[in-house]
Design an enzyme around this catalytic site. Structure first.
Site, PDB file in Angstrom:
ATOM      1  N   LYS A  56      40.301  -1.421  27.370  1.00 14.42           N
ATOM      2  CA  LYS A  56      39.456  -2.170  28.295  1.00 14.42           C
ATOM      3  C   LYS A  56      40.317  -2.926  29.307  1.00 14.42           C
ATOM      4  O   LYS A  56      41.468  -3.253  29.013  1.00 14.42           O
ATOM      5  CB  LYS A  56      38.642  -3.217  27.520  1.00 14.42           C
ATOM      6  CG  LYS A  56      37.501  -2.665  26.689  1.00 14.42           C
ATOM      7  CD  LYS A  56      36.771  -3.779  25.963  1.00 14.42           C
ATOM      8  CE  LYS A  56      35.651  -3.240  25.087  1.00 14.42           C
ATOM      9  NZ  LYS A  56      34.555  -2.624  25.852  1.00 14.42           N
TER      10      LYS A  56
ATOM     11  N   ARG B  16      29.162   3.153  17.805  1.00 13.24           N
ATOM     12  CA  ARG B  16      28.255   4.203  17.314  1.00 13.24           C
ATOM     13  C   ARG B  16      28.920   5.022  16.214  1.00 13.24           C
ATOM     14  O   ARG B  16      28.249   5.543  15.334  1.00 13.24           O
ATOM     15  CB  ARG B  16      27.804   5.080  18.500  1.00 13.24           C
ATOM     16  CG  ARG B  16      28.905   5.841  19.177  1.00 13.24           C
ATOM     17  CD  ARG B  16      28.547   6.288  20.593  1.00 13.24           C
ATOM     18  NE  ARG B  16      28.521   5.170  21.544  1.00 13.24           N
ATOM     19  CZ  ARG B  16      28.205   5.301  22.828  1.00 13.24           C
ATOM     20  NH1 ARG B  16      27.859   6.473  23.325  1.00 13.24           N
ATOM     21  NH2 ARG B  16      28.215   4.244  23.622  1.00 13.24           N
TER      22      ARG B  16
HETATM   23  N1  BES Z   1      31.511  -3.508  22.455  1.00 17.25           N
HETATM   24  C1  BES Z   1      31.279  -2.752  23.619  1.00 17.25           C
HETATM   25  C2  BES Z   1      29.973  -3.115  24.323  1.00 17.25           C
HETATM   26  C3  BES Z   1      29.889  -4.514  24.863  1.00 17.25           C
HETATM   27  C4  BES Z   1      30.248  -4.778  26.180  1.00 17.25           C
HETATM   28  C5  BES Z   1      29.412  -5.536  24.090  1.00 17.25           C
HETATM   29  C6  BES Z   1      30.137  -6.071  26.668  1.00 17.25           C
HETATM   30  C7  BES Z   1      29.300  -6.832  24.588  1.00 17.25           C
HETATM   31  C8  BES Z   1      29.664  -7.092  25.871  1.00 17.25           C
HETATM   32  C9  BES Z   1      31.231  -1.263  23.264  1.00 17.25           C
HETATM   33  O1  BES Z   1      32.005  -0.865  22.191  1.00 17.25           O
HETATM   34  C10 BES Z   1      31.712  -0.518  24.451  1.00 17.25           C
HETATM   35  O2  BES Z   1      32.854  -0.651  24.776  1.00 17.25           O
HETATM   36  N2  BES Z   1      30.832   0.269  25.068  1.00 17.25           N
HETATM   37  C11 BES Z   1      31.173   1.012  26.226  1.00 17.25           C
HETATM   38  C12 BES Z   1      30.631   2.412  26.054  1.00 17.25           C
HETATM   39  C13 BES Z   1      31.181   3.398  27.026  1.00 17.25           C
HETATM   40  C14 BES Z   1      32.659   3.624  26.771  1.00 17.25           C
HETATM   41  C15 BES Z   1      30.423   4.682  26.879  1.00 17.25           C
HETATM   42  C16 BES Z   1      30.569   0.332  27.437  1.00 17.25           C
HETATM   43  O3  BES Z   1      29.478  -0.247  27.308  1.00 17.25           O
HETATM   44  O4  BES Z   1      31.184   0.335  28.471  1.00 17.25           O
HETATM   45 MN    MN Z   2      33.990  -0.441  22.760  1.00 15.50          MN
END
Ligand code: BES
Ligand code: MN
Ligand code: ZN
Length: 497
Positions: free
Chosen positions: A275, A349
Site C-alpha cells: 500500500k 477475502r
Molecule cells: N483492508 C483493506 C480495505 C480497507 C481500506 C479497509 C481502507 C479500511 C480502510 C483491504 O484488505 C484492501 O486492501 N482492499 C483492497 C482491495 C483491492 C486490492 C482489490 C482495496 O480496497 O483497495
Molecule cells: Mn488489503
C-alpha cells in the site's frame, strides 16, 4: 480508561449540591424542577437562553447561592412521543460529555411530563453515558487537559425515575453491552506491535472467564485442514497466524447454532502489492470484523443470552517479506477450490474463505454472518454512515436491516449476481482474488459467496464504519465498535428463547 461513571437508579432523590440534570421535551415541563430548582431560576434561564427542549440541546446554569444544586443542566429530549431507543442513548452521551470532568455527584431527573420513560429508556440513557466516557489513552503518559481535570475515582450518578427498580435489573444487560463494545474498541485501537495474531487469540481466550468455550488453532493445525488461502496471507509475516473459535452455549443443546465470522488482519501492509505510505497506520484496524465478533460473544455470554452462537476469527498479519505470497501464486483453499492471487492486498477475502468454509463444514449453522473491513470501495459507495450488506437470503437481510435501524448501526444492501460473479473467473485457477477496478465491494462479496454453499449468509463490509468514522455523542474514539450492538440486537429480536 481514566474516567468512569458509577451509575445507579433511584425512585426519588433529594439534591444537595453537585450537578442536577433535568430532562425536558419540547412543549413539556422540566423534569425534577421542584426538587432540583426550588429557587425557580429555570424559567428565566430558559427564556433568555431560548431553550425549548430540542433534541440534545443543553442549557448549562451555574446555580446561585442557596439553590439545591450547584449546577443545573437542562437537557432537550426532542418531541415527546417520538423519542427512540437511540435518542435515549444519544441523550445520555450528550449529558455525559457536559459533565465529564465534574467532581461532584450527578443527579439526573428523567421523568418528563408527557414522555413515557420506560426502564429500557433509562438503561439506554445510562449506556449512552458510559459509551461517551470511553476513551483509549493507555499509551498516553501525559493526559489531555480534559482528562487531567477528570476525577480519579468514578463519579457517582443517580438516575431518578419511577422505573428505577426495573432499570436496575436491566443494568446488568447494559453492562454486558458496554463491555462488548469497549472490548471491540480496545482491540481496534491497540497498536499492531502489541496486538499480533497470537495476542489477539489470547484476548479471545479470556472470554472463557464468562463461560465461552474457546479453541485456538495453530498454523500446523490449519495446514492439516488445508487452509491454503488463509495461510498464504500469513506466510509473509514472522508472526504466526491463529484461528480462534468461540462457542457460547446459552440455548438448548438441540438448537442449531448461529455463526459470526470476522476478518482479523492485525496489520495490512498490502503485502508484495504494498500500500502507499500515507494512512497506512490505519491498517492496524483491519481486524475490526474480528473485534466485533469477539465483542459480540462477550455481550452474549455476559448477559447469558438464550442462544447457541459461534464466533470464528481468522487472525493473520499481511506483510511483504522474502517468503511472502506473490501475485501469480495459486493457492488451494480448504474447500478444494483454487485461487489465483492477482493482488496480495486483497487478502481479507482469502482469510474469510477458509474461515467461512470451516465454520459451515464443522458447525452446520442456521446462518453465517461475516464482518470485515474488506474494501476501500465500500467507503466510496456509502461513506461512513452505512456498512455494506451483501446476502444470499432476503429474510436474514430484512432482519439485519431492521436491527441496523433500531441501533443506528445502519446497513445498506448492495447487489450480488451472476454477471458480477463472472468477473472473478480466472484463466489459470477456479477464481482470482480481485475482479478489476469497478464494483470492487461486490466482486469481493461474490468471492466470499463461493465459500458458503446454500447456508443463509450475510457479509457486512465495515471498512467505512469500524474506524475513523465521525465521532458523536456515543463514540469519541477512533474505533467505534461497530457491529456489536447491531448483532446483539439481531440476536435479541429474533433468535432467543
Ligand atoms: N483492508 C483493506 C480495505 C480497507 C481500506 C479497509 C481502507 C479500511 C480502510 C483491504 O484488505 C484492501 O486492501 N482492499 C483492497 C482491495 C483491492 C486490492 C482489490 C482495496 O480496497 O483497495
Ligand atoms: Mn488489503
Ligand atoms: Zn485488509
Amino acid at each position: 480508561m481514566s474516567f468512569k461513571f458509577d451509575i445507579g437508579f433511584s425512585k426519588s432523590a433529594a439534591v444537595s449540591g453537585g450537578v442536577a440534570i433535568l430532562a425536558k421535551a419540547i412543549d413539556g415541563a422540566v423534569a425534577g424542577a421542584a426538587v432540583a430548582d426550588p429557587a425557580g431560576i429555570l424559567e428565566n434561564a430558559m427564556r433568555i437562553g431560548k431553550f425549548t427542549g430540542k433534541s440534545l440541546a443543553l442549557l448549562d446554569i451555574v446555580a446561585p447561592h442557596g439553590s439545591a444544586a450547584d449546577r443545573i443542566l437542562v437537557l432537550g429530549l426532542g418531541k415527546a412521543g417520538s423519542i427512540t431507543a437511540h435518542d435515549w442513548l444519544k441523550a445520555g452521551g450528550a449529558a455525559a460529555a457536559k459533565v465529564r470532568n465534574a467532581d461532584s455527584s450527578i443527579t439526573i431527573f428523567l421523568d418528563t411530563p408527557g414522555v413515557e420513560v420506560t426502564a429500557k429508556a433509562a438503561a439506554d440513557f445510562a449506556l449512552g453515558m458510559e459509551m461517551n466516557a470511553y476513551s483509549f489513552d493507555t499509551y498516553k503518559t501525559k493526559k489531555d487537559d480534559d482528562e487531567e481535570k477528570a476525577p480519579k475515582k468514578p463519579v457517582k450518578v443517580t438516575i431518578v425515575t419511577a422505573a428505577a427498580a426495573e432499570a436496575k435489573k436491566l443494568a446488568s444487560v447494559t453492562e454486558a453491552v458496554a463491555g462488548g463494545v469497549f472490548l471491540a474498541r480496545d482491540l481496534v485501537n491497540l497498536p499492531p506491535n502489541d496486538l499480533g495474531p497470537v495476542e489477539f487469540a489470547d484476548k479471545a481466550k479470556e472470554l472463557e472467564k464468562l463461560g465461552v468455550d474457546v479453541e485456538i488453532l495453530t498454523e500446523k493445525e490449519m495446514k492439516k485442514l488445508g487452509m491454503g488461502a488463509l495461510l498464504g496471507v500469513a506466510q509473509g509475516s514472522v508472526r504466526p497466524p491463529r484461528l480462534a473459535i468461540m462457542k457460547w452455549n446459552g440455548g438448548k443443546a438441540k438448537d442449531q447454532p448461529i455463526a459470526f465470522i470476522g476478518k482479523g488482519v492485525v496489520f495490512d501492509s498490502g503485502g508484495i502489492s504494498i500500500k502507499p505510505g500515507a494512512g497506512m497506520e490505519d491498517m492496524k484496524g483491519d481486524m475490526g470484523g474480528a473485534a466485533a465478533v469477539t465483542g459480540l460473544l462477550h455481550v452474549l455470554a455476559a448477559r447469558k443470552a438464550k442462544v447457541n452462537a459461534i464466533g470464528i476469527i481468522g487472525l493473520v498479519e499481511n506483510m511483504p517479506d522474502g517468503n511472502a505470497q506473490r501475485p501469480g501464486d495459486i493457492v488451494t483453499s480448504m474447500s478444494g477450490q483454487t485461487i489465483e492471487i492477482i493482488n496480495t492486498d486483497a487478502e481479507g477475502r482469502l482469510v474469510l474463505a477458509d474461515a467461512l468454509w470451516y465454520c459451515n463444514d464443522r458447525f452446520k449453522p442456521k446462518f453465517m454472518i461475516n464482518l470485515a473491513t474488506l474494501t476501500g470501495a465500500v467507503m466510496v459507495a456509502l461513506g461512513s454512515h452505512h456498512a455494506g450488506l451483501f446476502s444470499n437470503d432476503d429474510d436474514l437481510s430484512e432482519k439485519l436491516l431492521a436491527a441496523g435501524l433500531s441501533t443506528q448501526e445502519r446497513l445498506w444492501r448492495l447487489p450480488l449476481g451472476k454477471d458480477y460473479d463472472k468477473m472473478i473467473d480466472s484463466k489459470f485457477a477456479d477464481m482470482k482474488n480481485t475482479g478489476g477496478r469497478y464494483g470492487g465491494s461486490i466482486t469481493a462479496a461474490q468471492f466470499l459467496k463461493r465459500f458458503v454453499k446454500d447456508t443463509p449468509w450475510a457479509h457486512l463490509d465495515i471498512a467505512g464504519t469500524a474506524m475513523g468514522s465521525p465521532t458523536d455523542e456515543i463514540n469519541r474514539s477512533w474505533a467505534s465498535g461497530f457491529g456489536v450492538r447491531l448483532l446483539d440486537e439481531l440476536v435479541r429480536a429474533n433468535y432467543e428463547g
